[in-house]
Each structure stands twice: as C-alpha cells, then as structure tokens.
Design a protein around this motif. Sequence first.
Motif, short mmCIF file in Angstrom:
data_model
loop_
_atom_site.label_atom_id
_atom_site.label_comp_id
_atom_site.label_asym_id
_atom_site.label_seq_id
_atom_site.Cartn_x
_atom_site.Cartn_y
_atom_site.Cartn_z
N GLY A 1 0.81 -1.21 0.00
CA GLY A 1 0.00 0.00 0.00
C GLY A 1 0.84 1.26 0.00
O GLY A 1 2.08 1.21 0.08
N THR A 2 0.16 2.40 -0.06
CA THR A 2 0.84 3.69 -0.15
C THR A 2 0.16 4.73 0.74
O THR A 2 -1.04 4.65 1.00
N THR A 3 0.95 5.68 1.19
CA THR A 3 0.43 6.85 1.91
C THR A 3 1.01 8.09 1.27
O THR A 3 2.21 8.14 0.98
N SER A 4 0.17 9.10 1.06
CA SER A 4 0.66 10.31 0.42
C SER A 4 -0.10 11.53 0.91
O SER A 4 -1.26 11.44 1.33
N TYR A 5 0.58 12.66 0.85
CA TYR A 5 -0.01 13.95 1.17
C TYR A 5 0.67 15.00 0.30
O TYR A 5 1.89 14.98 0.13
N ASP A 6 -0.12 15.89 -0.26
CA ASP A 6 0.40 16.98 -1.08
C ASP A 6 1.25 16.44 -2.24
O ASP A 6 2.27 17.03 -2.59
#
Length: 211
Positions: free
Chosen positions: A57-62
């Motif tokens: 999985g992945t996590t992202s912001y901006d």
Amino acid sequence: MTGLEATGITYTVGRKLLDDVSVTFPAGTLVALSGPSGSGKTTLLSIAGGLLEPTAGTTSYDGRSMWQGTGDPRPDVAFVLQVYGLVPILSARENVSIALRARGVDPAEADERAEAALARFHIADLGDRQVEELSGGQMQRVACARGFVPGAAVLLADEPTSELDEGNRGLVLAELRAEAERGGIVVVATHDPAVVASCDLHYSLDEGRLT
C-alpha cells in the motif's frame, strides 16, 4: 485543501497488524480513529506519518509519499505520542523547544514559542521542571505542547487525553479542533467515546481491519 491518503495499507510483522486499510484524512476535519487495544490504531498512525513503511500500500499527502525511506517524518508532520517520548534529562520547556530546533528554528525563538505552547495547555509554570518531576497528566500536556508547537500541516495524536481529567481533556480537544479549523489534517487515535463524539469523522479498526 488536500487530504492525507492511505491506500491498501497492509503491515505484517509475524502477523498481520493491518489488512488492506484504505482511509482519507481530510484537511480541516477533526478525525477520530478508534478501536480496542491491538486493533492497529498506533500502527496506522505511524504509517500515515511516515515512521513505518507499509508492507503493502501507499500513503501520500500533497502529492508526495509519507514514507521517506528513513523512518523520520517529513517536516510538515508532527506527532503526539502515546508514550509521550519526552527526554528525561531535559526540562518541560526544552522538550517542547527541541521540536522547533530540529526544524532549524533559532534557539531563542524556539524557547519563546515553547513557552507559548506550554501556556496553551495551562502549564507555563512547569517550564523549568524536569520530566521526572511531572505527573502523568502533566507529561501528556507537555507532549501535546511539543506536537502542536511546529504548527505542522499534519498532526497525528495517539491517545492524547488518556491521562487527563475532564477539564484538561476538554482543553486538549478544543486545541485539536483549533488546529483542524486552521486547515490542518488532525487525526486522534482514542479509546474514549467522548473524544470520538467530539470529532467530525470517525474510522474504527478491529484486528487490523476497518469496521
């Protein structure tokens, strides 16, 4: 305003602590993350903030990944840790100030802002106290002051009210709300139904899955 996106998050260490969890933490919204002990709340916060790399999985912001490859969070992320994470040999003020110094803030300015952050949680008079001289509730408020002082875009708070009486719990919730209202991403992991009821959005975990 953008949100923090976690997509298909699985985390395995011997057993699956998180199993295909997908959540969005929107900016400007106070978000509760609840569940029993061992449900995966702290693990999800740690992955969302870039302390842990997910197995899948992945996590992202901006537009950028939260995982930077080092286990260090991005400068625009701040934590209030369940275990406080205070340095015993430092005073309360120094424990707050260090969060700013690590971001390159001048020491004099860092100390001044640390004083203001302690005052925000009604513990300005404890600035010179060593950590070992503080009660559990006082340490928790110092940890809150340290997490809030950078004014980070993403604030992840793990059980920030667990040691507090009703009055101080209300104070911390009001400050969490203020962070969300200025446009921050604010996520609170909690066991407390009163804290959940104070939030705008609620995700519940059980055995590593969203319920």
